[in-house]
Design an enzyme around this catalytic site. Structure first.
Site, short mmCIF file in Angstrom:
data_model
loop_
_atom_site.label_atom_id
_atom_site.label_comp_id
_atom_site.label_asym_id
_atom_site.label_seq_id
_atom_site.Cartn_x
_atom_site.Cartn_y
_atom_site.Cartn_z
N CYS A 81 -3.84 2.34 -4.01
CA CYS A 81 -4.86 3.12 -3.30
C CYS A 81 -4.93 4.50 -3.93
O CYS A 81 -4.00 5.31 -3.77
CB CYS A 81 -4.52 3.22 -1.81
SG CYS A 81 -5.72 4.21 -0.89
N ASP B 47 -12.96 2.15 -0.90
CA ASP B 47 -12.17 2.39 0.31
C ASP B 47 -13.02 3.18 1.30
O ASP B 47 -14.22 3.00 1.37
CB ASP B 47 -10.86 3.09 -0.06
CG ASP B 47 -9.75 2.83 0.94
OD1 ASP B 47 -9.97 2.12 1.92
OD2 ASP B 47 -8.65 3.35 0.73
N HIS B 48 -12.41 4.04 2.04
CA HIS B 48 -13.11 4.71 3.14
C HIS B 48 -14.39 5.38 2.66
O HIS B 48 -14.46 5.92 1.56
CB HIS B 48 -12.20 5.77 3.77
CG HIS B 48 -10.90 5.22 4.23
ND1 HIS B 48 -9.79 5.99 4.40
CD2 HIS B 48 -10.52 3.96 4.56
CE1 HIS B 48 -8.77 5.24 4.80
NE2 HIS B 48 -9.19 4.00 4.91
N HIS C 25 -7.56 -0.19 -3.98
CA HIS C 25 -8.48 0.57 -3.15
C HIS C 25 -8.88 1.79 -3.98
O HIS C 25 -8.04 2.63 -4.29
CB HIS C 25 -7.79 1.08 -1.88
CG HIS C 25 -7.40 0.02 -0.91
ND1 HIS C 25 -6.72 0.31 0.25
CD2 HIS C 25 -7.61 -1.31 -0.92
CE1 HIS C 25 -6.51 -0.83 0.92
NE2 HIS C 25 -7.04 -1.81 0.22
N TYR D 91 -15.32 3.35 7.96
CA TYR D 91 -15.72 1.99 7.60
C TYR D 91 -17.18 1.69 7.93
O TYR D 91 -17.50 0.61 8.42
CB TYR D 91 -14.78 0.98 8.27
CG TYR D 91 -13.43 0.93 7.58
CD1 TYR D 91 -13.27 0.22 6.40
CD2 TYR D 91 -12.35 1.64 8.08
CE1 TYR D 91 -12.06 0.19 5.74
CE2 TYR D 91 -11.12 1.61 7.43
CZ TYR D 91 -10.99 0.89 6.27
OH TYR D 91 -9.78 0.88 5.61
N HIS E 189 0.85 -1.20 0.00
CA HIS E 189 0.00 0.00 0.00
C HIS E 189 0.89 1.24 0.00
O HIS E 189 1.88 1.30 0.71
CB HIS E 189 -0.88 -0.02 1.25
CG HIS E 189 -1.97 1.00 1.27
ND1 HIS E 189 -1.73 2.35 1.48
CD2 HIS E 189 -3.32 0.87 1.14
CE1 HIS E 189 -2.88 2.99 1.47
NE2 HIS E 189 -3.86 2.13 1.26
#
Length: 356
Positions: free
Chosen positions: A244, A320-321, A273, A334, A206
């Site tokens: 990401c 992702d988030h 991500h 999350y 990552h």
């Protein structure tokens, strides 16, 4: 391409596997095992139980996140060989239960950081944000802020046991350069990649979050040149990237679409991500984590998905988030609902690309 969703386990989540199963197009879980001290071997019985639990809900388990790297490995001290052997055993144990990709990072001390875990947006939702002027003056103050904003949840990379020796570790890194960190990474990868190739597990590093130094800590995965070095350091398709988009985009100098296109074409992105961020001050690199929709942030999500699609991506993706919306509370970044919206949006973009 297989769309997935990160889940921390029944004892760590408000979200149930049955809820995730109802998200259209979601095929798999990106899993983890909480409570295992960094560096210790992941036991087969727990991996087996996790796999069986997820498959019983009608989902797959092919990707694992946060098999964290012991600081001794990153620091390059003599005890690293013990922890590397443990890591190789964990790789073998995960492979035995069908794991194909391990997502990890090589960031010293902190896995990631934000200055606000509950940033309020005009629509009433909340999200994670980074404002450089709000950065605490000391690492100790940063740790306190992260713990206070976690809503009682354990944050990956900020586990209390991991930070218990924070002062000693942080002091050591004052003498570790970017080149030292690279050398320690290469040593680690040269040791584990033969095991990965033997059992069929791809390592997916990552990017640094943020992709620049904080508190003087060394950094290794900041930009296209770093990613290129990382892939060439141990030239194997099993030495890959968790691309990401949100993290690599935190430095506005990075051309996210070009990076995605190049490393997809090079077959080095087994896992992605995909998320959006919105810059509030480009010069200061201030941003918040935006809804996935392109128009809500600073990234062109269609162009990112097109770069994956047109260059032959056949790995795993997860939204992702996400924001906290519709009154949901939980682990910052999350929640269920906004990530489910993000997953559906990314699937819609992919379907349009497939049919174009």
């Amino acid at each position: 391409m297989e769309m997935t969703f990160r889940w921390y386990g029944a004892n760590e989540e408000k979200i149930k596997l049955e809820d995730i199963r109802q998200i259209p197009g979601c095929k798999g879980i990106v899993g983890t095992l909480m409570g295992i001290p960094v560096g210790e071997v992941w036991p087969k019985e727990r991996i087996k139980a996790l796999k069986e639990e997820i498959e019983a809900a009608g989902l797959t388990l092919k990707v694992i996140e946060s098999v964290n790297i012991h600081e001794d490995i990153k620091m390059g001290v003599p005890t690293r060989d013990k922890w590397i052997e443990n890591y190789k055993t964990t790789i073998r144990n995960l492979a035995e239960y069908g794991i194909e990709v391990i997502c990890y990072n090589f960031m010293p001390v902190f896995d990631w950081l934000k200055t606000d875990l509950d940033f309020k947006l005009p629509d009433g939702s909340s999200t994670l944000s980074f404002v450089s002027s709000d950065m605490p003056a000391s690492p100790e103050a940063l740790i306190q802020n992260m713990e206070a904003g976690s809503d009682g949840f354990s944050l990956p990379g900020w586990e209390p046991e991991r930070l218990s020796q924070f002062k000693e570790v942080f002091a050591f890194y004052k003498n570790v350069t970017d080149d030292d960190l690279r050398a320690n990474f290469k040593y680690f990868m040269e040791a584990i990649i033969p095991t990965c190739e033997e059992v069929g597990v791809k390592m997916a590093c990552h990017p640094d979050d943020p992709p620049y130094s904080v508190f003087g800590l060394p950094r290794m995965v900041k930009n296209r040149e770093d990613l290129d070095w990382m892939c060439n350091a141990v030239d194997s398709p099993y030495n890959g990237i968790t691309l990401c988009t949100g993290s690599i985009a935190e430095d506005p100098a990075n051309d996210v679409v070009a990076i995605v296109a190049e490393f997809t074409k090079r077959n080095r992105i087994p896992f992605a991500h995909v998320r959006n961020i919105k810059f509030t001050n480009v010069a200061a690199k201030d941003f918040y984590e935006a809804p996935h929709l392109s128009s809500e942030g600073s990234l062109d999500m269609y162009a990112i998905m097109q770069a994956l699609h047109d260059n032959g991506f056949d790995g795993y993706i997860r939204p992702d988030h996400g924001r906290m919306i519709w009154g949901e509370t939980g682990r910052p970044g999350y929640g269920l609902y906004d990530r489910a919206l993000g997953l559906s949006y990314l699937n819609g973009l992919w379907e349009a690309l497939e049919k174009k």
